[in-house]
Design an enzyme around this catalytic site. Sequence first.
Site, PDB file in Angstrom:
ATOM      1  N   SER A   1      52.404  47.839  36.121  1.00  0.00           N
ATOM      2  CA  SER A   1      51.558  48.853  35.498  1.00  0.00           C
ATOM      3  C   SER A   1      50.903  48.352  34.212  1.00  0.00           C
ATOM      4  O   SER A   1      50.137  47.401  34.233  1.00  0.00           O
ATOM      5  CB  SER A   1      52.399  50.116  35.253  1.00  0.00           C
TER       6      SER A   1
ATOM      7  N   ASP B   1      42.399  36.757  32.650  1.00  0.00           N
ATOM      8  CA  ASP B   1      41.000  36.748  33.086  1.00  0.00           C
ATOM      9  C   ASP B   1      40.045  36.328  31.978  1.00  0.00           C
ATOM     10  O   ASP B   1      38.977  35.776  32.247  1.00  0.00           O
ATOM     11  CB  ASP B   1      40.593  38.126  33.605  1.00  0.00           C
TER      12      ASP B   1
ATOM     13  N   LYS C   1      51.697  47.444  40.583  1.00  0.00           N
ATOM     14  CA  LYS C   1      51.579  48.891  40.415  1.00  0.00           C
ATOM     15  C   LYS C   1      50.344  49.127  39.577  1.00  0.00           C
ATOM     16  O   LYS C   1      50.388  49.050  38.352  1.00  0.00           O
ATOM     17  CB  LYS C   1      52.833  49.448  39.753  1.00  0.00           C
TER      18      LYS C   1
END
Length: 493
Positions: free
Chosen positions: A307, A318, A332
């Site tokens: 999460s 990224d 999740k």
Amino acid sequence: MKKGNSRWYWIVSAGLGLLVTAFFFISPALNAQEISSFQEERLIRTFRQVFDFIQDNYVDEVDPEVLIEGALKGMFESLEDPYSAYLDTEDMRSLTDTTSGEFGGVGLYINKVLPDEERPEIQEWVEVVSPIEGTPAFRAGMRPRDLIVEIEGDSTVELSIDEVVDRLRGEPGSDVVITVLRGERRFPVTLTRAIIQIPVVRYGGIRDEIGYIRIIQFTPLTAEKTEEAILDLEEQGYRDLIIDLRTNPGGLLAAAIDTADLFFDDGLVVGTAGRVASENQVFYARQGRVVEDSARVVVIINEGTASAAEILAGALKDRDRAVLVGETSFGKGTVQQVRSLGNGGFRLTMARYYTPDEIFIDKAGIEPDVVVEEPEVPEDETEALLTIQSENRIEEFLDASGINVTRTQINGFINRLRAEGFAVNERLLTRLINLELQARRNENPVYDLEYDLVLQEAIDILVEDRVQALIEERDEPRSMSSSPSALPSPRLP
């Protein structure tokens, strides 16, 4: 026909033609809406008829609130999304306990797992997202992805996630026996309930200029505590950072964004995509970072990273701000809203998260740049460790040796076990002995360099100055995936 009249005739004819064409294109949509509305009204009337019939004719008098609550539970269950659920008064209280930071239980974040094509043998058991460090479950050796198949002999297939939470909680000092499925092995584990205090951030220096920060969960205090840790480590001369997100089950989206903001001046941190326009949002870092660009960062993740923790890891990866080490995270990546409803309420999945490279987290997880996995433990060694634990051999050894036990005494204990025929895994047994010692000494070290293979690799990457080279070796970013989630929402007993 006169020329002027002819012109008006063709204009009117063309207009009628356009109206007819528009009717054929628009009327199906109108009809579909009308049919859908009619079907909804018919279904609601049917529900009302059944409700009234039960009220008037059932053999015993029925509380209407009980009927409505049962219907609401069934409505959410029909979504086949354990992230979404009706919450009664006790469930709402449980959520408050979880965020308050202290409660009685065993120290596990758990999910209700659903069968899928890759694991058809899996039933609707309960899956461990992560144990909380220092808790009974952590000391008992529970791992992410362990399946709890029974509680006190009752199958968890028949229990909702909220019922499992209630069964695992109880009076501090009382025991609960669960049956765990790990791989193909089933075995019992006895957990002694305790008051569970949930820390947020722990940190310390390792060596040279390397600072270590373990973010345990994301609460309203996480970003503030992380910033304090960064500044304190910097004052002590630790410039490079290892951010440990292992077994972090997530928490508040805002806390993850604010924590990521410590590393960036601007740019996307995370986005959400849903069917409702208001759920399509993007979240950007604000100007002013705390961690300097010159600081090298390594992030550690594992299967228990979920999460909000995946949001932070995904943003740092990224945007080429960190190297990720460990195992692919839990996956999740959905957004739930919790709404009050009378004395209860409900939670409903509204959207899915995606990273700056437009990668949906849900069910896929975040992949590390450097994979480091725990070595496979042979079955005979696993059996030996379970027997040693169930027979309280470690406790008996430390009762006799005392809390100032030496390495020589530990080696002697290991040799005696081997002489008895136990296939002893020295590394894991030593870890269990150290955990018991720490509990007896009331100690909770920030890290364990002797045992922690992943942390050792993270340190090597910084010492050998491989961060930038690993970032440059990354594959092209994946395209956005829209596969629906089949994973349940972590709950904490």
